[in-house]
Enzyme design. Sequence first.
Site: not given
Lengths: 337, 414
Positions: A57, A81-82, A84, A126
Site C-alpha cells: 500500500e 481501509a483497514d 491503508i 475488514h
Amino acid sequence: MNMIQALNSALDVMLERDPKVLIFGQDVGYFGGVFRVTDGLQARHGLTRCFDAPITEGGIVGAAIGMGAYGLRPVVEIQFADYIYPAYDQIVSEAAKLRYRSAGQFTAPLTVRSPYGGGIFGGQTHSQSPESLFTHIAGLKVVIPSNPHDAKGLLIAAIEDDDPVIFLEPKRIYNGPFEGWRDRPVSSWAGHPQAEVPEGYYAIPLGQAAIARGGEAVTVLAYGTMVHVALAAAAHCGIDAEVIDLRTLVPLDIETITESVRKTGRCVIVHEAPLTSGFGAELSALVQERCFYHLEAPIVRVTGWDTPYPHALEWDYFPGPERVAEALRHALSGEAV
Amino acid sequence: MTSASRPNKPVLSLHVPEPPRRPGEAPDFSGLILAEAGAVARPPVHAPAETLRDLPWTLIRVLDGQGRAVGPWNPGLDPETLTAGLKAMILTRTFDERMYRAQRQGKTSFYMKCTGEEAIACAQAGVLRREDMGFPTYRQQGLLIARGYPLVDMMHQIYSNAADPIKGRQLPIMYSSRAYGFFTISGNLGTQLPQAVGWAMASAYSGDDKIASAWIGDGATAEGDFHQALTFASVYRAPVLLNIVNNQWAISSFAGIAGAENTTFAAKGLAYGLPSLRVDGNDFLAVHAATAWAAERARSNLGATLIEFFTYRAAQHSTSDDPARYRPGDEAALWPLGDPIQRLKAHMIHEGIWSDGDHQSAEHEAQEAVRAAAREAEAVGTLGQSKVSSRTLFEDVFAQPDWRLRRQRQQLGV
C-alpha cells in the site's frame, strides 16, 4: 445502478474523458477488483489505464504521488481501509504536504478509493472506519458517499480535484441501502430514487451536504451507511428528524449544518467509527461553537464503541437504528447523557 | 533450562553489530570490499540482469592512485566537462563551509554538509537532463549547484527569509525546484523512492522521454519505502535510477546496523531482478560512467538500475551532530578511496588540463561567488530577521482555501 456500478461508471467516464486518469491497485486490473468496482475497465480502456499492483500500500500511494507530481491523475484502490495504514506516511507526510512544502511547485492530485466500515462480518481488519485519521490532516479532503447517485458524482469531482482526496466507500451499502436491522431482510438499490444514475458525466461539488430527510424536531448529522440507519431510526420512532448526509467531511458544509441545528435546536451525531476523537467530536464542537444559543438539549453522539471491531459481536458494536432512535428520544427529552 | 532441552546446540546469543573501531582507536578498513581501478568489465546496457550478478560484489572504479583514468568504465570526458565538474564540486564544498559557519553564527537553525560526497551529485547532474526529475535527499545539494541554480536562492531558503522560494515552509536545506528537476525534499527518510518510481512510470505511461532518479542513504534502505520502490521499479520496468549513497554512517549508526555486515547494499537489487552496480562514489569518472550506463538503460526502455555509491560522510551528519563521540576522528582523512575533489584534480593535472594555479583560482572564484550570494541573501535577512507575510501561513494547503482556513487567517488577524 447499485453503488458498485455507479462507481464503475464514474471511473469509466473519467478514463474516457481524460488520458491523464489511470487506475491501479490490488486485483483491480483483469479481475476487476474484489468488490468489482473496476470490472471491465482494463478490457475497455487498455492494460496501462487500469492495472494490478503489488501488495504494498505504501508503494501504491507513493507511486501515485510521483505520478501526480508528473501531471497525471491517478486513482488508486486500497482494497480495504483497514489496509491503508502502511500507506499512512505517504498520505500524511507526502501527498497532503507536497503543495504546501513546495509552495505550489509540486502537487499530488490523486484519489485514494477504499471500501470501509462494518456490517459484513469482516472482523477487526475488514470493518474499520478510519476517516478521522484523515480529516485531522491538513491538506487532505475526505469524501464519503451514501448512495449510487452521489457516489458517481462525488468520485468524478474527487478525480478532477487538484488536491489529494481520500474517498471512502461504505461497503455495507454497495449493494443496497442497509438500514441496520440485523433481523430484517436486506433491500437492494433497485427502485431506490438515488439509484437512478445518469450514464454520462456529472460531478457533485465537494463540500456540499445533502438533506436526506427534512424535519423540524432534531438534526441528525451522518454520512455513509449511517445515513440509512438514521433514516430508519427516525421512521422507527416517529420523530420528525432532519437527517443531513454530510457527503464530504473535508471540506465540510458547515452552513447547512448550522442552519439546520439553529432551526431544530437539537443535534444527534452518528458514525460507525469509535467515539473518542472521532469525527463526531469535531462536529459536536462546531455545532456548539456556532449554535450554542439555539440548542435546547445537549448534543448526543451515537458511535461505535471504543473497542476494536469484533467479529462474533458485530451487532453489539454496530450503532444500529435502535441506538440511534434512543439518541433521538434523548435529544428531545433534553437530558444530559 | 536443562541441557536436555537443547541437545548439541549452543546457547542462543543475540548479535548486535558494532563498527570495527570507536573513538580513540585507529581506523580499520580491512573489511571493505574494494577493487582495483579498471578491474571491472563494462557490460552492454542491454545485457540481461542475470548476467550482471557479479557487479554488486565488486567496485567500479576509473581513477587509479596515479590520477590515470583506466579500464572499460572510463567515460572519456572532454576537458570542459571535467573542468565544469571539478568547479561544481569546489563550489559545493565552499558553499557548505560558508553555510555551516552561518549556522554557527546563528544566522540559521540547521545545516547539513555533503563533504566527501560531492562527486555523486555533481557528476550525476551532468548526466541527467534538467527535464528529468531528481528525487533527492538532503545531501544532494550538488545537483542544484552543478546546474547553476542561484546560490542566493539556496541561501534564502536556508535563512527562511522573505525571498525563500518555498515561503519559509521547510527546514533549512530542504530545497525544491521543479524548473531544475529537483523534487521537494522530505524530512521523512525514503519516501521519495516510490515517488520517483511513480514519476518514471508516469513518463513511460505518457510515452515521454524523461527519466527519474532517486537518492537514498545507506541507513534508510531499511525503510519499507526502499523495498516498495524496488518492487514497483522491477515489476513495471520503470525508467528510474535508484541511487544508494552509502556514506557508511546514519547519524551515529554504522552501515552494519542497516545490514552491511551480511551483504552489500547494491546486492539488495539482485533479489528484485534489477541490474545493480557498486561504484566508487569518490571517483567522479566512475560516478559519471555508471550513471550514464543506467540512464541509457532507462532511456532505452530497459527499466530501472540500482546503484550503490560507496563513499564516506566526512562531515558530521548535521550541525546538531558530533561524530567525535562515536567514530575515530581520522577515519575520513584515511578513507581508502580518498577525497573526490583531490582525485579529480590529480587526474586533470595528470592529463595536463589543470594546474595548482588553476585550482587556487577556482577556489577563489567559488569563495567570491558564495560571498556575493551571502551578501545578497543577508541583505534580505537571516533567520528571524526577515520572513514571508503571515498570510502565507494559510496558502497552499489546498488549491483553494476552505472556510476553516479563511476563518483561521482572520483569527490570526492577517
